[in-house]
Design a protein around this motif. Structure first.
Motif, PDB file in Angstrom:
ATOM      1  N   ASP A 177      27.756  27.717  48.951  1.00  0.00           N
ATOM      2  CA  ASP A 177      28.816  26.721  49.175  1.00  0.00           C
ATOM      3  C   ASP A 177      30.166  27.257  48.724  1.00  0.00           C
ATOM      4  O   ASP A 177      31.194  27.046  49.370  1.00  0.00           O
ATOM      5  CB  ASP A 177      28.499  25.425  48.422  1.00  0.00           C
ATOM      6  N   PHE A 178      30.148  27.964  47.593  1.00  0.00           N
ATOM      7  CA  PHE A 178      31.375  28.541  47.044  1.00  0.00           C
ATOM      8  C   PHE A 178      31.971  29.556  48.012  1.00  0.00           C
ATOM      9  O   PHE A 178      33.186  29.590  48.248  1.00  0.00           O
ATOM     10  CB  PHE A 178      31.038  29.211  45.711  1.00  0.00           C
ATOM     11  N   ILE A 179      31.123  30.374  48.609  1.00  0.00           N
ATOM     12  CA  ILE A 179      31.581  31.383  49.570  1.00  0.00           C
ATOM     13  C   ILE A 179      32.154  30.718  50.818  1.00  0.00           C
ATOM     14  O   ILE A 179      33.179  31.152  51.353  1.00  0.00           O
ATOM     15  CB  ILE A 179      30.422  32.339  49.939  1.00  0.00           C
ATOM     16  N   GLN A 225      21.273  27.725  41.947  1.00  0.00           N
ATOM     17  CA  GLN A 225      22.417  28.647  41.841  1.00  0.00           C
ATOM     18  C   GLN A 225      22.718  29.301  43.186  1.00  0.00           C
ATOM     19  O   GLN A 225      23.884  29.469  43.548  1.00  0.00           O
ATOM     20  CB  GLN A 225      22.129  29.730  40.798  1.00  0.00           C
ATOM     21  N   ILE A 226      21.682  29.668  43.912  1.00  0.00           N
ATOM     22  CA  ILE A 226      21.876  30.323  45.211  1.00  0.00           C
ATOM     23  C   ILE A 226      22.602  29.382  46.172  1.00  0.00           C
ATOM     24  O   ILE A 226      23.535  29.783  46.873  1.00  0.00           O
ATOM     25  CB  ILE A 226      20.514  30.765  45.797  1.00  0.00           C
ATOM     26  N   ASN A 247      35.506  25.166  41.423  1.00  0.00           N
ATOM     27  CA  ASN A 247      35.998  25.576  42.746  1.00  0.00           C
ATOM     28  C   ASN A 247      37.233  26.470  42.635  1.00  0.00           C
ATOM     29  O   ASN A 247      38.316  26.149  43.121  1.00  0.00           O
ATOM     30  CB  ASN A 247      36.318  24.345  43.608  1.00  0.00           C
ATOM     31  N   MET A 248      37.063  27.625  41.984  1.00  0.00           N
ATOM     32  CA  MET A 248      38.172  28.543  41.704  1.00  0.00           C
ATOM     33  C   MET A 248      37.950  29.901  42.367  1.00  0.00           C
ATOM     34  O   MET A 248      37.739  30.913  41.693  1.00  0.00           O
ATOM     35  CB  MET A 248      38.342  28.713  40.191  1.00  0.00           C
ATOM     36  N   PRO A 249      37.988  29.983  43.700  1.00  0.00           N
ATOM     37  CA  PRO A 249      37.737  31.263  44.376  1.00  0.00           C
ATOM     38  C   PRO A 249      38.812  32.311  44.105  1.00  0.00           C
ATOM     39  O   PRO A 249      38.575  33.490  44.306  1.00  0.00           O
ATOM     40  CB  PRO A 249      37.709  30.881  45.859  1.00  0.00           C
ATOM     41  N   LEU A 250      39.984  31.891  43.624  1.00  0.00           N
ATOM     42  CA  LEU A 250      41.045  32.873  43.380  1.00  0.00           C
ATOM     43  C   LEU A 250      40.680  33.837  42.255  1.00  0.00           C
ATOM     44  O   LEU A 250      41.325  34.870  42.092  1.00  0.00           O
ATOM     45  CB  LEU A 250      42.361  32.165  43.030  1.00  0.00           C
ATOM     46  N   PHE A 251      39.665  33.486  41.474  1.00  0.00           N
ATOM     47  CA  PHE A 251      39.270  34.391  40.405  1.00  0.00           C
ATOM     48  C   PHE A 251      38.440  35.570  40.912  1.00  0.00           C
ATOM     49  O   PHE A 251      38.033  36.419  40.139  1.00  0.00           O
ATOM     50  CB  PHE A 251      38.514  33.633  39.312  1.00  0.00           C
ATOM     51  N   TYR A 252      38.168  35.607  42.214  1.00  0.00           N
ATOM     52  CA  TYR A 252      37.678  36.853  42.809  1.00  0.00           C
ATOM     53  C   TYR A 252      38.883  37.780  42.905  1.00  0.00           C
ATOM     54  O   TYR A 252      39.768  37.550  43.722  1.00  0.00           O
ATOM     55  CB  TYR A 252      37.131  36.600  44.224  1.00  0.00           C
ATOM     56  N   THR A 287      24.777  45.207  17.251  1.00  0.00           N
ATOM     57  CA  THR A 287      25.205  43.977  17.916  1.00  0.00           C
ATOM     58  C   THR A 287      26.137  44.331  19.064  1.00  0.00           C
ATOM     59  O   THR A 287      27.130  45.038  18.870  1.00  0.00           O
ATOM     60  CB  THR A 287      25.942  43.038  16.940  1.00  0.00           C
ATOM     61  N   LEU A 288      25.795  43.870  20.248  1.00  0.00           N
ATOM     62  CA  LEU A 288      26.615  44.105  21.434  1.00  0.00           C
ATOM     63  C   LEU A 288      27.336  42.808  21.784  1.00  0.00           C
ATOM     64  O   LEU A 288      26.706  41.759  21.972  1.00  0.00           O
ATOM     65  CB  LEU A 288      25.739  44.551  22.606  1.00  0.00           C
ATOM     66  N   PHE A 289      28.654  42.874  21.830  1.00  0.00           N
ATOM     67  CA  PHE A 289      29.488  41.712  22.134  1.00  0.00           C
ATOM     68  C   PHE A 289      30.125  41.916  23.509  1.00  0.00           C
ATOM     69  O   PHE A 289      30.775  42.933  23.755  1.00  0.00           O
ATOM     70  CB  PHE A 289      30.571  41.569  21.066  1.00  0.00           C
ATOM     71  N   ILE A 290      29.936  40.954  24.419  1.00  0.00           N
ATOM     72  CA  ILE A 290      30.450  41.081  25.783  1.00  0.00           C
ATOM     73  C   ILE A 290      31.253  39.838  26.159  1.00  0.00           C
ATOM     74  O   ILE A 290      30.818  38.707  25.912  1.00  0.00           O
ATOM     75  CB  ILE A 290      29.297  41.257  26.794  1.00  0.00           C
ATOM     76  N   GLN A 291      32.415  40.052  26.765  1.00  0.00           N
ATOM     77  CA  GLN A 291      33.183  38.965  27.374  1.00  0.00           C
ATOM     78  C   GLN A 291      33.476  39.342  28.832  1.00  0.00           C
ATOM     79  O   GLN A 291      33.982  40.433  29.116  1.00  0.00           O
ATOM     80  CB  GLN A 291      34.498  38.709  26.642  1.00  0.00           C
ATOM     81  N   VAL A 292      33.129  38.450  29.745  1.00  0.00           N
ATOM     82  CA  VAL A 292      33.324  38.683  31.179  1.00  0.00           C
ATOM     83  C   VAL A 292      33.786  37.381  31.831  1.00  0.00           C
ATOM     84  O   VAL A 292      33.622  36.297  31.269  1.00  0.00           O
ATOM     85  CB  VAL A 292      32.018  39.152  31.877  1.00  0.00           C
ATOM     86  N   PRO A 293      34.353  37.452  33.046  1.00  0.00           N
ATOM     87  CA  PRO A 293      34.615  36.229  33.804  1.00  0.00           C
ATOM     88  C   PRO A 293      33.312  35.471  34.043  1.00  0.00           C
ATOM     89  O   PRO A 293      32.268  36.079  34.268  1.00  0.00           O
ATOM     90  CB  PRO A 293      35.205  36.748  35.123  1.00  0.00           C
ATOM     91  N   ASP A 294      33.378  34.139  33.988  1.00  0.00           N
ATOM     92  CA  ASP A 294      32.191  33.297  34.096  1.00  0.00           C
ATOM     93  C   ASP A 294      32.058  32.749  35.513  1.00  0.00           C
ATOM     94  O   ASP A 294      32.764  31.826  35.903  1.00  0.00           O
ATOM     95  CB  ASP A 294      32.296  32.152  33.087  1.00  0.00           C
ATOM     96  N   LEU A 295      31.138  33.321  36.287  1.00  0.00           N
ATOM     97  CA  LEU A 295      30.963  32.909  37.679  1.00  0.00           C
ATOM     98  C   LEU A 295      30.589  31.428  37.787  1.00  0.00           C
ATOM     99  O   LEU A 295      31.047  30.725  38.689  1.00  0.00           O
ATOM    100  CB  LEU A 295      29.895  33.775  38.349  1.00  0.00           C
ATOM    101  N   ASP A 296      29.758  30.944  36.854  1.00  0.00           N
ATOM    102  CA  ASP A 296      29.372  29.525  36.887  1.00  0.00           C
ATOM    103  C   ASP A 296      30.597  28.614  36.763  1.00  0.00           C
ATOM    104  O   ASP A 296      30.677  27.575  37.419  1.00  0.00           O
ATOM    105  CB  ASP A 296      28.395  29.210  35.751  1.00  0.00           C
TER     106      ASP A 296
END
Length: 300
Positions: free
Chosen positions: A212-214, A206-207, A146-151, A131-140
């Protein structure tokens, strides 16, 4: 960056961070994996060994890999765990000589420069049923709110639930569970089946949202640059994501020289801030703010 910045990076242990993510992460783990004796768990990027206690409660022998000096803290806190101080991507063979029932990558995959090489090396540690468990920042989540600071400066890759699940399927995993939408963190678990799939998906919606986010991100950069260029006395209060975002995207070396870095968290007193290459000043009583433009730069 791992030897300097991550030497005093405290998100894996800070009370504020743990209040937001720890219980959610543990509940996800318990829903995904079963307790049992003689099982082995590997935490890649284990930090100070924050989750070893939970694995022990479920009957797992604990192993960890941590490239920063925090590996020494993890060893002291977890004398029964086997912990290696190195970069996973630098290991050409299985350094523990055993396969694992569970592998955890908590806030790791966004830092990996070569994803293909990483998963090729991961094969030496997994077996059918791992079992592989992954936690990452969620781009969606970032786009939706509208949280660009998380880059942030130390992140190389960004994943949505769709792209991370596609990656795991392509690498031979069956998706077991996904948790998203309730926080900026994406949780995904997969079981290794050993059959890799070739999957290509283009999501036009998504594209468009990402474009728009950029655009919004660039507009915010321009606004911040304008404020900084107009003021000669600037304080950044609180060294969080915002300060690193501004440093990477908005500041010249000359701009950085005029900025005073302050924080009231004694943990950071006297620490160097890599993005600015200057020492953080501890916020004393009666600090004179007259004439300063103050950026509140704590993490969201």
């Amino acid at each position: 960056i791992y030897k300097e910045f991550y030497n005093h990076y405290n998100l894996d242990t800070s009370i504020e961070f743990q209040l937001i993510y720890r219980e959610r992460t543990i509940n996800f783990l318990k829903n995904v994996i079963s307790a049992g004796e003689n099982q082995k768990a590997l935490d890649i990027g284990c930090g100070e060994g924050t989750y070893f206690s939970e694995f022990r409660k479920m009957g797992f022998d604990c192993y960890g890999i941590e490239p920063s000096p925090k590996s020494e803290i993890a060893k002291k806190k977890n004398p029964d765990a086997i912990i290696s101080n190195e970069f996973f991507n630098n290991c050409d063979t299985n350094i523990f000589g055993t396969s694992f029932d569970v592998i955890m990558m908590n806030w790791v995959l966004e830092h990996i420069e070569n994803i293909e090489d990483f998963f090729d090396k991961l094969k030496a540690y997994i077996k059918k049923g791992t079992t592989l468990f992954i936690q990452v920042p969620d781009l969606d989540y970032y786009i939706e709110h509208n949280m660009p600071l998380f880059y942030v400066h130390e992140h190389i890759n960004y994943f949505s639930a769709q792209t991370l699940c596609l990656l795991l399927k392509r690498k031979g995993f069956k998706i077991i569970d996904v948790v998203q939408g309730d926080s900026p963190a994406l949780l995904v678990a997969g079981e290794y089946m050993g059959i890799e799939q070739k999957i290509i998906v283009q999501n036009k919606d998504q594209i468009i949202r990402k474009k728009d986010f950029i655009v919004n991100n660039e507009a915010l950069k321009a606004k911040v640059k304008k404020i900084i260029s107009k003021n000669e006395k600037i304080i950044f209060y609180g060294i969080g994501l915002l300060s690193f975002w501004i440093s990477d995207f908005c500041l010249s070396d000359k701009d950085k020289e005029k900025i005073v870095l302050l924080d009231d968290n004694s943990y950071y007193k006297g620490k160097m801030v890599p993005s600015f290459n200057k020492q953080l000043q501890f916020f004393p009583d009666g600090y004179d703010l007259e004439g300063y433009t103050v950026f509140i730069t704590t993490s969201p």
